[in-house]
Design an enzyme around this catalytic site. Structure first.
Site, PDB file in Angstrom:
ATOM      1  N   THR A   1       0.861  -0.969   0.192  1.00 39.33           N
ATOM      2  CA  THR A   1      -0.174  -0.014   0.109  1.00 39.33           C
ATOM      3  C   THR A   1       0.929   1.302  -0.116  1.00 39.33           C
ATOM      4  O   THR A   1       0.642   2.091  -0.728  1.00 39.33           O
ATOM      5  CB  THR A   1      -0.533  -0.435   1.086  1.00 39.33           C
ATOM      6  OG1 THR A   1      -1.518  -0.721   0.764  1.00 39.33           O
ATOM      7  CG2 THR A   1      -1.952   1.417   1.198  1.00 39.33           C
TER       8      THR A   1
ATOM      9  N   THR B   1      12.289   4.900  11.515  1.00 38.51           N
ATOM     10  CA  THR B   1      13.723   4.318  11.815  1.00 38.51           C
ATOM     11  C   THR B   1      13.087   3.288  11.181  1.00 38.51           C
ATOM     12  O   THR B   1      11.976   2.382  11.516  1.00 38.51           O
ATOM     13  CB  THR B   1      13.587   3.548  13.785  1.00 38.51           C
ATOM     14  OG1 THR B   1      13.551   4.791  13.895  1.00 38.51           O
ATOM     15  CG2 THR B   1      14.305   3.005  13.640  1.00 38.51           C
TER      16      THR B   1
ATOM     17  N   CYS C   1      -9.181  -7.236   0.536  1.00 42.90           N
ATOM     18  CA  CYS C   1      -8.913  -6.318   1.441  1.00 42.90           C
ATOM     19  C   CYS C   1     -10.696  -5.448   1.297  1.00 42.90           C
ATOM     20  O   CYS C   1     -10.551  -4.929   2.438  1.00 42.90           O
ATOM     21  CB  CYS C   1      -8.767  -5.146   0.414  1.00 42.90           C
ATOM     22  SG  CYS C   1      -6.959  -5.717   0.280  1.00 42.90           S
TER      23      CYS C   1
HETATM   24  N1  PLP Z   1      -1.545  -4.285  -4.663  1.00 42.85           N
HETATM   25  C1  PLP Z   1      -1.869  -5.435  -4.503  1.00 42.85           C
HETATM   26  C2  PLP Z   1      -1.868  -6.139  -6.379  1.00 42.85           C
HETATM   27  C3  PLP Z   1      -1.946  -6.328  -3.652  1.00 42.85           C
HETATM   28  O1  PLP Z   1      -2.936  -7.547  -4.015  1.00 42.85           O
HETATM   29  C4  PLP Z   1      -2.487  -5.617  -2.131  1.00 42.85           C
HETATM   30  C5  PLP Z   1      -2.533  -6.746  -1.635  1.00 42.85           C
HETATM   31  O2  PLP Z   1      -3.262  -7.705  -1.380  1.00 42.85           O
HETATM   32  C6  PLP Z   1      -1.666  -4.904  -2.909  1.00 42.85           C
HETATM   33  C7  PLP Z   1      -1.321  -3.959  -3.093  1.00 42.85           C
HETATM   34  C8  PLP Z   1      -1.313  -3.946  -0.615  1.00 42.85           C
HETATM   35  O3  PLP Z   1      -0.255  -4.998   0.009  1.00 42.85           O
HETATM   36  P1  PLP Z   1      -0.278  -4.515   1.553  1.00 42.85           P
HETATM   37  O4  PLP Z   1      -1.277  -5.177   1.624  1.00 42.85           O
HETATM   38  O5  PLP Z   1       1.505  -4.819   1.376  1.00 42.85           O
HETATM   39  O6  PLP Z   1      -0.435  -3.187   2.055  1.00 42.85           O
END
Ligand code: PLP
Length: 415
Positions: A72, A233, A351
């Protein structure tokens, strides 16, 4: 009860070697990598050598690796760090929300955003990117592999188009890393994002490749960490874990390099065969089909109808993923029914779990709402076994039959 985890695209467990590599950095070598004493230097050295591993993983220079908190943050950094009011952004309708929500925010701040729709197969057509390019296009951001369908995008072609148009190119490689070889030089990108927890590393840590000279503004300000590109950090155990995961993934993807590499490369081929067997088995159920692939009709199978698919070629996908629709039932009900039988899968993107909205990815591919809601993602761990697939192939048809018998969708009462 037997439990089979088929939700690797949501997250993966740590590999034991990753856990072992991280262990000393929690208690023994706990120093702050910015401190000048020995404890700090030990931590600093670990971050440096992890950076060298990531540079190898990306095929870039050490100085082009920026550690962060995960996918993210990496995705947000590309958009917030490169775009200014008046700029034009091209992205796709099938990106993860880490890109889409950032694009929406930039849209509210004077950036014009174009969302390129995929073909029904789930592929983004590079010609569509080319068609939407303008002189003000500052950034093109396209994912390497889609998290829901596993479809691999033609990013090299898209990269060429972006560069020819004078735009920066960012790749969300969160779902591709560890499943296909990453090579930022070949991809021709200026930025690329990965996340450790999707590749058998720890949660809450990731990295950006940032090509030298790319004027990306840091998201976090404070100390001068990561050459002033990401304040805070360093998460030393996390960074060490990410590097170990990347090292193991690289070994797993190198087919022709030595006996061990060859064996590991075969692991991914084995995974693809398992996925294909799972898929073929599920497609024996009437009223089912694959989202994000073209597959020939399975002889004698009553269900799949690919006549609506415009593509006659197989669509490239990562080895571990299949996304399947089941007519006449609610995907969420099937997720719960399978969970009760010990099988973990997901409908749409994890998500969004809890929300009943159909997947934006499947809708963008042209599925109607009912079919999108009826779709499930099966994403296999690298440790998946034939017995796991046998078990899933035993419980899925039973669950589908039971749910269809009582489904309001089947009775035509649910919109
Ligand atoms: N991008 C994609 C294609 C993802 O599948 C995900 C997580 O499901 C993310 C970004 C976000 O990653 P993170 O969970 O490390 O924040």
């Amino acid at each position: 009860m037997k439990r089979v985890y088929m939700d690797a695209n949501a997250t993966t467990p740590l590999l034991p070697e990753v856990m072992e590599a991280m262990r000393p950095y929690w208690i023994d070598h706990f120093g702050n990598a910015s401190s000048i004493h020995l404890d700090g230097q030990l931590a600093h050295t670990a971050v440096d050598s992890s950076r060298a591993t990531l540079a190898e993983f990306f095929n870039c220079h050490d100085a082009e690796v920026v550690f962060n908190s995960g996918g993210t943050e990496g995705d947000n950094t590309a958009l917030f760090g490169l775009l200014r009011p008046g700029d034009h952004l091209i992205t796709t309708a099938i990106e993860h929300s880490a890109i889409l929500a950032a694009a929406e925010r930039m849209g509210q701040r004077g950036v014009e955003v174009t969302y390129v729709a995929p073909q029904p197969s789930g592929l983004i057509d590079p010609a569509e990117i080319e068609r939407t390019l303008r002189p003000e296009t500052r950034l093109v951001s396209v994912m390497l592999a889609n998290n829901e369908t596993g479809v691999l995008q033609p990013i090299e072609e898209i990269g060429k188009i972006a560069r020819a148009g004078g735009a920066f190119f960012h790749i969300d490689a969160v779902q591709g890393a560890g499943k296909v070889l990453i090579d930022v030089r070949r991809f021709g990108c200026h930025m690329l994002t990965i996340s450790a927890h999707k590749m058998y590393g720890p949660k809450g840590v990731g990295a950006n490749f940032v090509r030298r000279g790319t004027p990306v503004e840091s998201l976090l300000v404070g100390g001068g960490h990561e050459r002033r590109r990401r304040a805070g950090t360093e998460n030393v155990p996390g960074i060490v874990g990410l590097a170990k995961a990347a090292e193991l993934a690289m070994r797993g993807l190198e087919d022709e390099t030595g006996a061990e590499g060859a064996r590991e490369g075969e692991e991914l081929a084995r995974l693809a065969r398992l996925r294909d067997r799972l898929e073929a088995g599920i497609l024996q159920i009437p009223g089912t089909g694959v989202n994000g692939a073209h597959f020939p009709q399975i002889p004698g199978a009553p269900g799949p109808d690919f006549r609506t698919w415009e593509s006659t070629n197989p669509v490239p996908r990562v080895a571990n993923t299949t996304n399947i629709w089941f007519d006449n039932l609610e995907g969420e009900a099937l997720v719960i029914a399978l969970d009760l039988k010990g099988v973990a899968v997901s409908g749409g993107s994890a998500c969004h779990s809890g929300a009943t909205d159909p997947s934006h990815v499947l809708l963008a591919m042209g599925l109607d709402k009912l079919r999108a809601r009826s779709s499930l993602r099966f994403s296999l761990l690298r440790t998946a076994t034939e017995a796991d697939v046998d078990y899933v192939l035993q419980v899925v048809p039973e669950a589908v039959e039971r749910l269809r018998a009582i489904s309001p969708v089947a009775a035509g009462t649910a919109g």
